[in-house]
Motif scaffolding. Structure first.
Motif, mmCIF file in Angstrom:
data_model
loop_
_atom_site.group_PDB
_atom_site.id
_atom_site.type_symbol
_atom_site.label_atom_id
_atom_site.label_comp_id
_atom_site.label_asym_id
_atom_site.label_seq_id
_atom_site.Cartn_x
_atom_site.Cartn_y
_atom_site.Cartn_z
ATOM 1 N N UNK A 178 0.883 -1.189 -0.055
ATOM 2 C CA UNK A 178 0.030 -0.303 0.136
ATOM 3 C C UNK A 178 0.901 1.452 0.001
ATOM 4 N N UNK A 179 1.983 1.139 0.748
ATOM 5 C CA UNK A 179 2.666 2.504 0.675
ATOM 6 C C UNK A 179 3.480 2.639 -0.772
ATOM 7 N N UNK A 239 -0.313 5.384 8.691
ATOM 8 C CA UNK A 239 -0.108 6.666 9.532
ATOM 9 C C UNK A 239 0.161 6.264 10.744
ATOM 10 N N UNK A 240 -0.366 5.540 11.485
ATOM 11 C CA UNK A 240 0.102 4.859 12.867
ATOM 12 C C UNK A 240 1.519 4.454 12.922
ATOM 13 N N UNK A 274 13.353 16.091 7.098
ATOM 14 C CA UNK A 274 14.154 15.003 6.186
ATOM 15 C C UNK A 274 13.345 13.578 6.263
ATOM 16 N N UNK A 275 12.788 13.465 7.403
ATOM 17 C CA UNK A 275 11.919 12.174 7.720
ATOM 18 C C UNK A 275 10.732 12.399 6.708
ATOM 19 N N UNK A 276 10.053 13.372 6.699
ATOM 20 C CA UNK A 276 8.786 13.537 5.809
ATOM 21 C C UNK A 276 9.393 13.873 4.272
ATOM 22 N N UNK A 277 10.492 14.397 3.815
ATOM 23 C CA UNK A 277 10.740 14.229 2.614
ATOM 24 C C UNK A 277 11.369 13.181 1.969
ATOM 25 N N UNK A 308 7.820 5.840 4.047
ATOM 26 C CA UNK A 308 6.638 5.590 4.797
ATOM 27 C C UNK A 308 6.525 6.924 5.456
ATOM 28 N N UNK A 309 6.988 7.692 6.026
ATOM 29 C CA UNK A 309 6.813 9.136 6.453
ATOM 30 C C UNK A 309 6.067 10.094 5.429
#
Length: 213
Positions: A16-17, A59-60, A92-95, A99-100
């Motif tokens: 799904x990711x 998300x969790x 950095x995690x979001x970009x 997963x994030x």
């Protein structure tokens, strides 16, 4: 049996990711996830009732990883260095972490049909936000931040400009980390002691350069 079920569930989440990342939540049908995960519809429904429930699980999982990373950084000395570092790592995690990144996109996609996105922000406010304020308090005690600042106000400012800078930088196709470094340069003039400011200005600049490269 339990290990096999857990492995199947993880395969569904990973699939799904991948497909959410490739085409976006709204363009994904359940069959896309089933084919990518190589599972039957029955196996899928054993773990998840809907496509939205898979998104909520993503998300969790991402939120748990993000929170653990932020708490780990903000719980360690020196306070101000790790306060600065935490904002760059958060971006950095979001970009750069798939997963994030996908979880962040899903939070926005599900905002109209689910409370899961808002719930993660509330969770961050009670965990990460408190850690930010705690680091500011320790920075004051260590003599690196001026004594008359409000730790909660600084934490809220950090929270707001980290999120806002990322949204604007993505929309305008600008360097997210350079923008974050610029905001730190301005903020440090207001919160750092005169003796400590030059060092932390250089530290923030190094963080921006390190993450931009």
């Amino acid at each position: 049996m339990q290990a096999r079920a857990q492995a199947t569930k993880q395969r569904i989440v990973d699939a799904a990711v991948d497909v959410f990342h490739e085409v976006g939540f709204g363009n994904v049908d359940l069959i896309d996830i089933l084919e990518r995960a190589d599972v039957t519809k029955g196996a899928f429904y054993y773990h998840f009732p809907t496509k939205e429930s898979v998104a909520a699980a993503i998300i969790d999982i991402a939120e748990s990883e993000f929170t653990a990373t932020m708490v780990g950084i903000l719980s360690s000395p020196p306070a101000v260095e790790n306060l600065i570092r935490s904002t760059f790592v958060a971006v950095a995690l979001h970009e750069r972490n798939r997963l994030n990144r996908v979880a962040d996109q899903l939070r926005q996609s599900l905002s109209q049909v689910s409370s899961v996105g808002a719930a993660t922000y509330r969770h961050r406010q009670t965990v990460v936000y408190d850690k930010l304020a705690g680091s500011v308090t320790r920075g004051i005690a260590e003599g690196d931040l001026v004594a008359d600042i409000d730790a909660d106000q600084v934490a809220r400012t950090l929270w707001s400009f980290t999120i806002g800078n990322r949204i604007l930088a993505v929309a305008l196709e600008q360097d997210i980390f350079a923008g974050l470094g610029s905001v730190w340069q301005l903020l440090l003039r207001a919160i750092a002691t005169p003796e400590s400011e030059p060092y932390f200005q250089q530290f923030a600049a190094r963080m921006a350069l390190q993450h931009s490269s």
